[in-house]
Design a protein around this motif. Structure first.
Motif, PDB file in Angstrom:
ATOM      1  N   ALA A 107      17.048  26.165 -40.376  1.00 39.33           N
ATOM      2  CA  ALA A 107      15.534  26.391 -40.000  1.00 39.33           C
ATOM      3  C   ALA A 107      15.159  27.648 -41.014  1.00 39.33           C
ATOM      4  CB  ALA A 107      15.551  26.809 -38.629  1.00 39.33           C
ATOM      5  N   THR A 108      16.174  28.294 -41.784  1.00 35.97           N
ATOM      6  CA  THR A 108      15.719  29.649 -42.221  1.00 35.97           C
ATOM      7  C   THR A 108      16.237  29.478 -43.883  1.00 35.97           C
ATOM      8  OG1 THR A 108      17.949  30.503 -41.664  1.00 35.97           O
ATOM      9  CG2 THR A 108      16.054  30.957 -40.240  1.00 35.97           C
ATOM     10  N   GLY A 109      16.864  28.486 -44.391  1.00 36.63           N
ATOM     11  CA  GLY A 109      17.237  28.408 -45.892  1.00 36.63           C
ATOM     12  C   GLY A 109      17.073  26.985 -46.406  1.00 36.63           C
ATOM     13  N   THR A 110      17.236  26.879 -47.502  1.00 35.23           N
ATOM     14  CA  THR A 110      17.101  25.650 -48.251  1.00 35.23           C
ATOM     15  C   THR A 110      18.369  24.626 -47.850  1.00 35.23           C
ATOM     16  OG1 THR A 110      16.187  26.668 -50.092  1.00 35.23           O
ATOM     17  CG2 THR A 110      17.422  24.509 -50.585  1.00 35.23           C
ATOM     18  N   TRP A 111      17.910  23.392 -47.577  1.00 31.13           N
ATOM     19  CA  TRP A 111      18.927  22.250 -47.259  1.00 31.13           C
ATOM     20  C   TRP A 111      19.611  22.135 -48.630  1.00 31.13           C
ATOM     21  CZ3 TRP A 111      16.930  18.096 -43.308  1.00 31.13           C
ATOM     22  CH2 TRP A 111      16.780  18.916 -42.128  1.00 31.13           C
ATOM     23  N   LYS A 112      20.755  22.317 -48.558  1.00 33.26           N
ATOM     24  CA  LYS A 112      21.609  21.594 -49.899  1.00 33.26           C
ATOM     25  C   LYS A 112      22.306  20.326 -49.611  1.00 33.26           C
ATOM     26  CE  LYS A 112      22.940  26.397 -51.288  1.00 33.26           C
ATOM     27  NZ  LYS A 112      21.922  26.397 -52.377  1.00 33.26           N
ATOM     28  N   VAL A 113      21.521  19.497 -50.110  1.00 32.75           N
ATOM     29  CA  VAL A 113      21.944  17.943 -49.861  1.00 32.75           C
ATOM     30  C   VAL A 113      22.438  17.421 -50.981  1.00 32.75           C
ATOM     31  CG1 VAL A 113      20.793  15.847 -49.527  1.00 32.75           C
ATOM     32  CG2 VAL A 113      20.017  17.816 -48.294  1.00 32.75           C
ATOM     33  N   VAL A 114      23.660  16.509 -51.016  1.00 33.17           N
ATOM     34  CA  VAL A 114      24.423  15.799 -51.990  1.00 33.17           C
ATOM     35  C   VAL A 114      24.048  14.099 -51.626  1.00 33.17           C
ATOM     36  CG1 VAL A 114      26.330  15.002 -53.205  1.00 33.17           C
ATOM     37  CG2 VAL A 114      25.849  17.435 -52.682  1.00 33.17           C
ATOM     38  N   VAL A 115      23.603  13.334 -52.692  1.00 26.77           N
ATOM     39  CA  VAL A 115      23.394  11.987 -52.345  1.00 26.77           C
ATOM     40  C   VAL A 115      24.344  11.365 -53.373  1.00 26.77           C
ATOM     41  CG1 VAL A 115      21.949  10.025 -52.323  1.00 26.77           C
ATOM     42  CG2 VAL A 115      20.982  12.235 -51.539  1.00 26.77           C
ATOM     43  N   VAL A 116      25.234  10.487 -52.609  1.00 30.47           N
ATOM     44  CA  VAL A 116      26.277   9.651 -53.444  1.00 30.47           C
ATOM     45  C   VAL A 116      25.777   8.510 -53.330  1.00 30.47           C
ATOM     46  CG1 VAL A 116      28.630   9.292 -53.746  1.00 30.47           C
ATOM     47  CG2 VAL A 116      28.044  11.524 -52.640  1.00 30.47           C
ATOM     48  N   GLY A 117      25.221   7.585 -54.537  1.00 29.88           N
ATOM     49  CA  GLY A 117      24.941   6.418 -54.677  1.00 29.88           C
ATOM     50  C   GLY A 117      23.626   6.134 -54.855  1.00 29.88           C
ATOM     51  N   ALA A 118      22.925   5.556 -55.886  1.00 31.06           N
ATOM     52  CA  ALA A 118      21.415   5.571 -56.316  1.00 31.06           C
ATOM     53  C   ALA A 118      21.049   4.130 -56.554  1.00 31.06           C
ATOM     54  CB  ALA A 118      21.086   6.511 -57.317  1.00 31.06           C
ATOM     55  N   GLY A 119      21.933   3.297 -55.841  1.00 33.67           N
ATOM     56  CA  GLY A 119      21.477   1.762 -55.885  1.00 33.67           C
ATOM     57  C   GLY A 119      20.394   1.253 -54.719  1.00 33.67           C
ATOM     58  N   GLY A 120      20.988   0.287 -54.023  1.00 34.76           N
ATOM     59  CA  GLY A 120      19.983  -0.207 -53.053  1.00 34.76           C
ATOM     60  C   GLY A 120      19.322   0.705 -51.995  1.00 34.76           C
ATOM     61  N   THR A 121      20.171   1.333 -51.481  1.00 35.39           N
ATOM     62  CA  THR A 121      19.828   2.110 -50.406  1.00 35.39           C
ATOM     63  C   THR A 121      19.535   3.619 -50.917  1.00 35.39           C
ATOM     64  OG1 THR A 121      21.194   1.085 -48.642  1.00 35.39           O
ATOM     65  CG2 THR A 121      20.339   3.408 -48.372  1.00 35.39           C
ATOM     66  N   GLY A 122      20.353   3.998 -51.827  1.00 34.90           N
ATOM     67  CA  GLY A 122      20.128   5.276 -52.461  1.00 34.90           C
ATOM     68  C   GLY A 122      18.689   5.357 -53.182  1.00 34.90           C
ATOM     69  N   SER A 123      18.312   4.363 -53.955  1.00 35.21           N
ATOM     70  CA  SER A 123      17.005   4.280 -54.530  1.00 35.21           C
ATOM     71  C   SER A 123      15.723   4.220 -53.601  1.00 35.21           C
ATOM     72  CB  SER A 123      17.023   3.141 -55.488  1.00 35.21           C
ATOM     73  OG  SER A 123      16.977   1.705 -54.933  1.00 35.21           O
ATOM     74  N   ALA A 124      16.137   3.650 -52.443  1.00 33.56           N
ATOM     75  CA  ALA A 124      15.071   3.432 -51.235  1.00 33.56           C
ATOM     76  C   ALA A 124      15.112   4.873 -50.493  1.00 33.56           C
ATOM     77  CB  ALA A 124      15.387   2.364 -50.260  1.00 33.56           C
ATOM     78  N   LEU A 125      16.195   5.851 -50.174  1.00 33.57           N
ATOM     79  CA  LEU A 125      16.051   6.783 -49.523  1.00 33.57           C
ATOM     80  C   LEU A 125      15.556   7.927 -50.313  1.00 33.57           C
ATOM     81  CD1 LEU A 125      16.643   8.418 -46.864  1.00 33.57           C
ATOM     82  CD2 LEU A 125      19.009   8.449 -47.487  1.00 33.57           C
ATOM     83  N   LEU A 126      16.035   8.372 -51.659  1.00 31.72           N
ATOM     84  CA  LEU A 126      15.471   9.424 -52.452  1.00 31.72           C
ATOM     85  C   LEU A 126      13.839   9.675 -52.547  1.00 31.72           C
ATOM     86  CD1 LEU A 126      18.229   9.170 -55.363  1.00 31.72           C
ATOM     87  CD2 LEU A 126      17.860  11.082 -53.850  1.00 31.72           C
ATOM     88  N   PRO A 127      13.092   8.937 -52.586  1.00 30.96           N
ATOM     89  CA  PRO A 127      11.689   9.006 -52.652  1.00 30.96           C
ATOM     90  C   PRO A 127      11.311   9.598 -51.341  1.00 30.96           C
ATOM     91  CG  PRO A 127      11.996   6.904 -53.835  1.00 30.96           C
ATOM     92  CD  PRO A 127      13.383   7.318 -53.132  1.00 30.96           C
ATOM     93  N   SER A 128      12.109   9.160 -50.103  1.00 30.94           N
ATOM     94  CA  SER A 128      11.511   9.619 -48.987  1.00 30.94           C
ATOM     95  C   SER A 128      12.071  10.852 -48.664  1.00 30.94           C
ATOM     96  CB  SER A 128      12.293   8.594 -47.720  1.00 30.94           C
ATOM     97  OG  SER A 128      11.753   7.243 -47.700  1.00 30.94           O
ATOM     98  N   LEU A 129      13.439  11.178 -49.159  1.00 30.88           N
ATOM     99  CA  LEU A 129      14.048  12.661 -49.275  1.00 30.88           C
ATOM    100  C   LEU A 129      12.874  13.676 -50.082  1.00 30.88           C
ATOM    101  CD1 LEU A 129      16.540  13.489 -48.136  1.00 30.88           C
ATOM    102  CD2 LEU A 129      17.649  13.443 -50.161  1.00 30.88           C
ATOM    103  N   ALA A 130      12.316  13.254 -51.106  1.00 27.48           N
ATOM    104  CA  ALA A 130      11.401  14.027 -51.845  1.00 27.48           C
ATOM    105  C   ALA A 130      10.017  14.263 -50.669  1.00 27.48           C
ATOM    106  CB  ALA A 130      10.971  13.327 -53.066  1.00 27.48           C
TER     107      ALA A 130
END
Length: 267
Positions: free
Chosen positions: A14-37
């Motif tokens: 709640a007080t600092g940047t979320w450090k996120v690592v995404v492994v995989g930018a295919g089917g699900t990754g390419s769908a999730l990354l815009p939502s993450l943005a």
């Protein structure tokens, strides 16, 4: 009626940047990354001090048969998926995320608040867990699927304790055993062949459930469930509550809290 159990997010989210690592930018990754943005943008607009800082790992390039089935376009063919998606989001959303066009292997140490695995092979899941153990990570959000069903499981790394959310390897150890991979990882030779292997909708369905878990964790600071199973064939979505009894049905026994010893004072 038993009281609903909740998982509380660590205070530093709640007080600092979320450090996120995404492994995989295919089917699900390419769908999730815009939502993450979108989540990053919403967090900042709602007053969060840092939003999301993201690194994306994937060593694959876009093939012509990824177009239409994954989040790619004809002009994307031949480019690295991770680099392409990250550059696109940085340009469109003003993020400053990083792409690593390589796979997670024994040389990688992951350091993140949340590791999101958008992979389907057991070997890749095992590599994620090992890389997280070599580094320092908090949550592990597994997004996996088969032809028309899949699971989204939010767990925590670290030693078992009564209040730790079990991750995918705790609930389904077989999903980390590379010896049980089916071995059918050859590229599809046509769009029709790809769609015989996987529903056109399943990646989006899984990514929506993952997005909702992360949004709820940010917006409320808590969760009443830690996993969701999606079955497109039946139209059913089944959550798994924050409850050791529910986890036990998958064969995972959460540690029992130690009872404090009460010292008796002699009268």
């Amino acid at each position: 009626m038993s009281e609903q159990k909740l998982h509380r997010a660590p205070a530093h989210l709640a007080t600092g940047t979320w450090k996120v690592v995404v492994v995989g930018a295919g089917g699900t990754g390419s769908a999730l990354l815009p939502s993450l943005a979108r989540l990053h943008h919403a967090m900042v607009e709602l007053g969060h001090p840092g939003g999301i800082e993201c690194i994306v790992y994937d060593d694959d390039t876009v093939s012509e048969f990824n177009v239409g089935r994954q989040g790619f376009y004809p002009n994307d063919v031949g480019q690295y998926k991770a680099t392409l998606l990250v550059n696109r989001l940085n340009l469109l959303m003003g993020t400053n995320w990083t792409a690593e066009p390589r796979r997670v292997d024994s040389t990688i140490r992951l350091h993140a608040d949340i590791v999101i695995g958008c992979v389907d092979s057991r070997r890749a899941r095992h590599a994620i867990v090992q890389a997280a153990r070599r580094g320092k990570c908090g949550y592990y959000l597994d997004c996996g699927n088969e032809i028309d069903r899949g699971q989204v499981i939010l767990g925590e790394f670290g030693k078992p304790r009564p209040d730790r959310l079990p991750h995918v390897g705790d609930l389904f150890p077989d999903l980390l055993n590379a010896r049980h991979d089916k071995g059918d990882d050859t590229p599809s030779c046509s769009m029709a062949d790809a769609l015989r292997k996987q529903s056109l909708v399943i990646n989006q369905a899984i990514s929506v459930q993952a997005f909702n878990l992360l949004w709820t964790l940010f917006r409320t600071g808590s969760l009443s469930y830690s996993a969701v199973f999606v079955n497109l064939a039946t139209g059913r979505t089944n959550p798994v509550p924050i409850d050791p009894a529910a986890w036990a049905r998958f064969g995972y026994d959460a540690p029992v809290p130690k009872q404090r010893k009460v010292r008796r004072v002699a009268s």
